[in-house]
Design an enzyme around this catalytic site. Structure first.
Site, PDB file in Angstrom:
ATOM      1  N   CYS A 185       0.805  -1.200  -0.121  1.00  0.00           N
ATOM      2  CA  CYS A 185       0.138  -0.041  -0.144  1.00  0.00           C
ATOM      3  C   CYS A 185       0.902   1.339  -0.017  1.00  0.00           C
ATOM      4  CB  CYS A 185      -0.948   0.029   1.105  1.00  0.00           C
ATOM      5  SG  CYS A 185      -2.169  -1.325   1.175  1.00  0.00           S
TER       6      CYS A 185
HETATM    7  N1  LIG Z   1      -2.512  -6.261   1.891  1.00  0.00           N
HETATM    8  C1  LIG Z   1      -3.094  -5.348   2.397  1.00  0.00           C
HETATM    9  O1  LIG Z   1      -2.654  -5.106   3.765  1.00  0.00           O
HETATM   10  C2  LIG Z   1      -4.068  -4.183   1.725  1.00  0.00           C
HETATM   11  C3  LIG Z   1      -4.431  -3.460   2.391  1.00  0.00           C
HETATM   12  C4  LIG Z   1      -5.432  -2.516   2.115  1.00  0.00           C
HETATM   13  C5  LIG Z   1      -5.674  -2.624   0.656  1.00  0.00           C
HETATM   14  N2  LIG Z   1      -4.941  -3.638  -0.200  1.00  0.00           N
HETATM   15  C6  LIG Z   1      -5.062  -3.609  -1.541  1.00  0.00           C
HETATM   16  O2  LIG Z   1      -6.090  -4.688  -1.763  1.00  0.00           O
HETATM   17  C7  LIG Z   1      -5.911  -5.424  -3.158  1.00  0.00           C
HETATM   18  C8  LIG Z   1      -5.453  -6.757  -2.923  1.00  0.00           C
HETATM   19  O3  LIG Z   1      -4.397  -6.827  -2.085  1.00  0.00           O
HETATM   20  P1  LIG Z   1      -3.768  -8.291  -1.528  1.00  0.00           P
HETATM   21  O4  LIG Z   1      -2.801  -7.671  -0.532  1.00  0.00           O
HETATM   22  O5  LIG Z   1      -4.812  -9.083  -1.089  1.00  0.00           O
HETATM   23  O6  LIG Z   1      -2.987  -8.815  -2.810  1.00  0.00           O
HETATM   24  P2  LIG Z   1      -2.510 -10.358  -2.814  1.00  0.00           P
HETATM   25  O7  LIG Z   1      -1.486 -10.628  -3.901  1.00  0.00           O
HETATM   26  O8  LIG Z   1      -2.222 -11.026  -1.638  1.00  0.00           O
HETATM   27  O9  LIG Z   1      -3.927 -11.210  -3.160  1.00  0.00           O
HETATM   28  C9  LIG Z   1      -4.396 -10.815  -4.781  1.00  0.00           C
HETATM   29  C10 LIG Z   1      -5.018 -12.246  -5.353  1.00  0.00           C
HETATM   30  O10 LIG Z   1      -5.744 -11.971  -6.434  1.00  0.00           O
HETATM   31  C11 LIG Z   1      -5.591 -13.168  -7.247  1.00  0.00           C
HETATM   32  N3  LIG Z   1      -5.765 -12.775  -8.605  1.00  0.00           N
HETATM   33  C12 LIG Z   1      -4.966 -12.084  -9.568  1.00  0.00           C
HETATM   34  N4  LIG Z   1      -5.776 -11.719 -10.606  1.00  0.00           N
HETATM   35  C13 LIG Z   1      -6.870 -12.450 -10.647  1.00  0.00           C
HETATM   36  C14 LIG Z   1      -7.601 -12.425 -11.409  1.00  0.00           C
HETATM   37  N5  LIG Z   1      -7.950 -11.921 -12.727  1.00  0.00           N
HETATM   38  N6  LIG Z   1      -8.973 -13.245 -10.971  1.00  0.00           N
HETATM   39  C15 LIG Z   1      -8.976 -13.774  -9.616  1.00  0.00           C
HETATM   40  N7  LIG Z   1      -7.855 -13.557  -9.056  1.00  0.00           N
HETATM   41  C16 LIG Z   1      -6.912 -12.880  -8.993  1.00  0.00           C
HETATM   42  C17 LIG Z   1      -4.008 -13.553  -6.988  1.00  0.00           C
HETATM   43  O11 LIG Z   1      -3.807 -14.798  -7.268  1.00  0.00           O
HETATM   44  C18 LIG Z   1      -4.093 -13.295  -5.283  1.00  0.00           C
HETATM   45  O12 LIG Z   1      -4.247 -14.694  -4.754  1.00  0.00           O
HETATM   46  C19 LIG Z   1      -4.608  -4.310  -3.620  1.00  0.00           C
HETATM   47  O13 LIG Z   1      -5.248  -3.219  -4.426  1.00  0.00           O
HETATM   48  C20 LIG Z   1      -4.169  -3.613  -2.485  1.00  0.00           C
HETATM   49  O14 LIG Z   1      -3.604  -2.437  -2.786  1.00  0.00           O
HETATM   50  C21 LIG Z   1      -4.283  -4.373   0.363  1.00  0.00           C
END
Ligand SMILES: NC(=O)c1ccc[n+]([C@@H]2O[C@H](COP(=O)([O-])OP(=O)(O)OC[C@H]3O[C@@H](n4cnc5c(N)ncnc54)[C@H](O)[C@@H]3O)[C@@H](O)[C@H]2O)c1
Length: 451
Positions: free
Chosen positions: A289
């Site tokens: 983030c």
């Molecule tokens: N991790 C955090 O603490 C956090 C906090 C707030 C916001 N975010 C936001 O949330 C979003 C997700 O982050 P995250 O940390 O969960 O990412 P992550 O990489 O842990 O998880 C994303 C998942 O999406 C899957 N994926 C990718 N493309 C796909 C598709 N086309 N169809 C289905 N699945 C698909 C991946 O395989 C993965 O399992 C991002 O935009 C991030 O900026 C994350």
């Protein structure tokens, strides 16, 4: 839930939320999507999780977990409540609400990489059903929902459906909203359901429906007037952190020169009962983030002939911190008549912050690479990562070293202050400790170098 949401007419969507007949689909079962899935499941919703990573789908289908803080028992209990993981997008037709939690990284030119959102939209569109609610949770620049997601869904769905807009009829439409994820990984002081959920729909019906859905798992919903306001809210929160961390990082560099302990200063300043919030300096930013999201806005701002100087300056200061750490290690070794080139250096902690199993954008990775470049013989230790291989920006192929022979290292660098480390013991057994986190606070030794 806010009163405006309670006042919503009793449509079938809302009845189904109340009765838990409403089916939820979560796309992207990572650090955001999987906990969200479990929260819905705990509150008795039947959830189907979608992920393109077949390995993750297989692990979940066997009742396992790939995220440290999520126990297999939680997956098993969700499965009993009807949770299923799948890579089959056709099953989106079974659900009433689709929540998108896919990654939004930066590309190699430090620009937004929306390919995950675009690919997801292409995959949802042929399976879109009239009346479905689609919510984007991925962090992104204001305008993404309306300029990227909606056009793909409208163009590629099979029923000629349009996103329901203010004043449009409900016929042949789908509903759309943006609702940012605001989780703070590793924070055990605020329960996830206590983090208010900001929701901005394309029309009031979308805001009300999304609000009602989230209101059944979160204790407070904050409706806003549009997806763009919700998108910008998330960026304001993260930019606020990024800029303030840069400020204390810069002040730390000055304090080091002036012989002042910045942590003591922050502690004293924190006693002010208003107008001050403590941020802490460190070895650089990490995670999915804070190092990334601000640049989504600075990129978008250029479209409006606008230069976001605070974001650029904060980025410059924060990105320089790993270099400062490596210079400090070299200086500390130099004072012991050793060169960095050829010295054995142990990096403590790979994760980007304490007590979590996430190394995305971790400053440790940059520090290790910089140390290697200078000819140091680098090892690392992290209880969360027995090995580290290859990622988007690194290729290390290393194994976590044991802590039994600390005296054999010329320098131990504390980069991530995991709670499981015994810092007094580490200091006692090490020739030299460079501390980037104030983890050795209260321990007195000539071997410690604050950095
Ligand atoms: N991790 C955090 O603490 C956090 C906090 C707030 C916001 N975010 C936001 O949330 C979003 C997700 O982050 P995250 O940390 O969960 O990412 P992550 O990489 O842990 O998880 C994303 C998942 O999406 C899957 N994926 C990718 N493309 C796909 C598709 N086309 N169809 C289905 N699945 C698909 C991946 O395989 C993965 O399992 C991002 O935009 C991030 O900026 C994350």
């Amino acid at each position: 839930m806010s009163t405006s949401l309670l006042a919503v007419s009793n449509g079938s969507f809302l009845d189904k939320v109340q009765s838990r007949e409403l089916r939820v689909g979560v796309i992207g079962l990572g650090y955001v999507g999987l906990p969200l899935t479990l929260l819905f499941s705990e509150r008795k919703f039947r959830v189907t999780g979608f992920d393109v990573d077949q390995k993750k789908v297989d692990i979940l289908s066997k009742g396992g977990s790939y995220i440290y803080r999520i126990l297999p028992e939680e997956i098993a209990s969700a499965t009993q409540s009807g949770f299923e993981a799948t890579a089959d997008y056709a099953r989106l037709r079974e659900v009433d609400a689709i929540i998108i939690c896919v990654p939004t990284p930066l590309n190699e030119h430090h620009e937004p990489d929306l390919s995950y959102i675009e690919n997801t939209a292409h995959a949802i569109a042929p399976n879109l059903v009239p009346g479905q609610l689609v919510i984007l949770e991925s962090t992104t620049y204001p305008g993404t929902t309306e300029e990227v997601l909606i056009p793909i869904l409208e163009k590629e769905n099979k029923h000629g459906l349009k996103a329901a807009r203010a004043g449009s009829s409900e016929e042949n439409t789908f509903l759309i909203a943006f609702s940012p994820e605001r989780e703070d990984p590793g924070n055990t002081t605020v329960a996830r359901c206590d983090i208010p959920k900001v929701v901005g729909g394309l029309n009031s019906r979308a805001t009300d429906f999304a609000g009602a859905l989230y209101g059944s798992i979160f204790n407070r919903v904050v409706p806003v007037s549009s997806p763009s306001v919700a998108e910008m809210t998330k960026l304001l929160e993260n930019i606020y952190r990024c800029v303030n961390i840069a400020l204390v990082n810069e002040l730390k560099l000055l304090c080091l020169r002036m012989g002042i302990d910045i942590f003591e200063v922050i502690k004293a300043a924190s006693t002010k009962p208003f107008g001050f919030q403590a941020f802490y300096p460190g070895p650089g930013l990490g995670g999915h983030c804070i190092p990334i999201d601000p640049f989504y806005l600075s990129w978008k701002a250029k479209e409006f002939d606008f230069h976001t100087r605070f974001i650029e300056l904060a980025g410059e200061v924060n990105l320089s911190m790993p270099y400062h750490v490596v210079n400090s290690v070299a200086g500390a070794l130099n004072r012991q008549k050793k060169s960095l080139n050829g010295s054995n250096v142990l990096v403590l902690g790979l994760a980007y912050k304490k007590d979590i199993d996430d190394l995305r954008e971790s400053p440790s990775l940059t520090i290790i690479e910089l140390l290697l470049k200078e000819g140091a013989l680098v090892s690392y230790n992290d209880p969360f990562f027995p090995t580290v291989g290859r990622g988007r920006h690194y290729d290390l192929n290393m194994e976590s070293a044991g802590l039994e022979q600390l005296e054999e290292f010329d320098c131990v660098v504390i980069v991530t202050d995991h709670s499981s480390y015994d810092y007094a013991d580490i200091v006692k057994r090490s020739k030299l400790v460079v501390d980037t986190r104030n983890a050795t606070q209260g321990i007195s030794s000539e071997n410690i170098v604050q950095c």
